[in-house]
Design an enzyme around this catalytic site. Structure first.
Site, PDB file in Angstrom:
ATOM      1  CE1 TYR A 107     -41.470  36.198  -5.574  1.00  6.42           C
ATOM      2  CE2 TYR A 107     -39.306  37.214  -5.744  1.00  6.42           C
ATOM      3  CZ  TYR A 107     -40.155  36.293  -5.161  1.00  6.42           C
ATOM      4  OH  TYR A 107     -39.690  35.462  -4.168  1.00  6.42           O
ATOM      5  CG  ASN A 136     -29.688  34.508  -5.937  1.00 10.14           C
ATOM      6  OD1 ASN A 136     -30.514  34.249  -6.795  1.00 10.14           O
ATOM      7  ND2 ASN A 136     -29.014  35.647  -5.910  1.00 10.14           N
ATOM      8  CG  HIS A 286       1.391 -10.165  -5.132  1.00 16.28           C
ATOM      9  ND1 HIS A 286       0.029 -10.208  -4.982  1.00 16.28           N
ATOM     10  CD2 HIS A 286       1.619  -9.699  -6.404  1.00 16.28           C
ATOM     11  CE1 HIS A 286      -0.560  -9.806  -6.092  1.00 16.28           C
ATOM     12  NE2 HIS A 286       0.381  -9.478  -6.976  1.00 16.28           N
ATOM     13  N   PRO A 287       2.945 -11.436  -1.069  1.00 16.63           N
ATOM     14  CG  PRO A 287       1.940 -13.284  -0.037  1.00 16.63           C
ATOM     15  CD  PRO A 287       1.789 -12.356  -1.204  1.00 16.63           C
ATOM     16  N   GLY A 288       6.271 -11.409   0.167  1.00 15.37           N
ATOM     17  CA  GLY A 288       7.673 -11.364  -0.226  1.00 15.37           C
ATOM     18  C   GLY A 288       8.062 -10.155  -1.066  1.00 15.37           C
ATOM     19  CB  VAL A 289       6.126  -7.839  -3.219  1.00 14.92           C
ATOM     20  CG1 VAL A 289       6.282  -6.456  -3.846  1.00 14.92           C
ATOM     21  CG2 VAL A 289       5.856  -8.885  -4.287  1.00 14.92           C
TER      22      VAL A 289
END
Length: 379
Positions: A107, A136, A286-289
């Site tokens: 080669y 390479n 979630h709402p209020g958490v």
């Protein structure tokens, strides 16, 4: 500018042609293995630069090395000389050789003979030549078990297949395809390039590593989907290897799932950690958490509400000073936690709240730097 690319369907040729097509000033003429070498002369009309990437590196019969490298290059070089002489047009021939040309094997000998044909063509008035002795080369669109060990490693690791390493300490000199293409585009535009003492093009970007280190790095990319830790993939060799690895992922693996921690408050998900720049997460409420109710001594965080309406409350654990902030997903606003101030976040809207979170350090259960301290608003 009209450009001829041989080996246009090969690894380097495909990448170069793709980027040439992205720039309107270039007209591309392609030659590939389905064509006959006798067709080369007829493709050179109006061409200013030829990128010669076609060649043979893994033939069934060693005699094909000379046919596919020396003889093909000789045919092309002669055609370029003839075109330059007949047209009076300046032409540049750019040849992708190999560092193997310096070795005494079939080669290498064929590549060395091809280099000589290219340099001989440059002795003709109006013809200039550039030879890149490439080590390479790796990157997207390379072929496993053909172009490079990197391609083979990425292909196999992405499919949980074994890889063979004979000597982990064996040195590797690497060139990333996009760096090489960038240099070729510079040449195509008529740019000047530096040559080494032997007259070869100095490759703009090279990386030095070992077979074992590269293989371990590629395995870490696979493992990061489980550890969630992403390395320094934004610069240098690690960036190039990561881009190459993900280009080998099967389409079914373009996605992967993350652990989700869900309770009555909502969901918490960690999605990326880094070695030294913290981690990214998101949570819903979630709402209020209310979430939080703790402080840190050194850890800091940045919160970005993506959806919903949030109220952040802060209290200095030493002085009792109180502060409150309201923000929502309708405004891109970062809220930072401050060491020594306890804080919490409440969803004060009517829909689910989604918040993105960055912490400056990866959570360590043995040293969490998280001290529970609920907030009581001042009377």
């Amino acid at each position: 500018m009209k450009i001829l690319v041989t080996g246009a369907r090969g690894f380097i040729g495909r990448n170069l042609c793709q980027q040439l097509r992205e720039q309107p000033q270039f007209e591309i003429v392609e030659w590939h293995s389905s064509h006959d070498p006798s067709e080369l002369a007829g493709l050179l009309a109006g061409v200013s630069t030829v990128f010669h990437f076609a060649g043979v590196n893994r033939p069934d019969d060693p005699i094909e090395f000379m046919r596919g490298n020396r003889d093909l290059t000789q045919t092309l070089a002669e055609a370029v000389v003839a075109e330059a002489l007949s047209s009076g047009r300046a032409m540049r021939l750019v040849f992708a050789s190999s560092t193997q040309a310096g070795r005494d094997n079939d080669y290498g000998s064929s590549k060395r003979a091809a280099e000589q044909a290219v340099f001989a063509a440059a002795r003709t008035p109006g013809v200039s030549a550039l030879v890149l002795r490439l080590p390479n080369v790796f990157g997207k669109w390379s072929r496993p078990d053909y172009n490079s060990a990197i391609a083979t490693f990425c292909h196999n690791v992405a499919r949980d297949l074994p890889i063979q390493i004979n000597d982990p300490a064996a040195p590797l000199e690497l060139v990333y395809i996009d760096d090489l293409v960038a240099q070729c585009l510079h040449i195509a535009a008529g740019g000047v390039v530096a040559l080494d003492d032997a007259g070869f093009v100095m490759i703009a970007s090279r990386y030095l590593s070992t077979v074992g280190a590269v293989a371990e790095q590629i395995r870490s990319f696979r493992d990061s989907r489980h550890s969630l830790t992403t390395g320094r993939v934004g610069t240098g060799l690690e960036r190039a290897l990561y881009a190459t690895y993900v280009s080998f992922l099967p389409t079914l693996d373009f996605q992967y799932d993350l652990p989700m921690h869900t309770d009555a408050r909502g969901t918490f998900v960690e999605f990326m950690k880094t070695p030294d720049c913290g981690q990214f997460s998101y949570f819903t409420a979630h709402p209020g958490v209310t979430r939080g109710g703790h402080y840190h001594h050194t850890k800091t965080e940045k919160f970005l509400v993506l959806k919903g309406l949030a109220r952040f409350r802060f209290r200095d654990v030493q002085t009792g000073a109180f502060h409150s902030i309201e923000t929502s997903g309708e405004r891109a606003r970062i809220v930072e936690t401050i060491p020594g101030w306890t804080y919490d976040i409440t969803n004060i809207g009517t829909e689910e709240m989604v918040v993105m979170l960055w912490a400056n350090e990866v959570f360590d259960r043995t040293r969490p730097d998280t001290i529970t301290c609920p907030i009581q608003e001042p009377a």
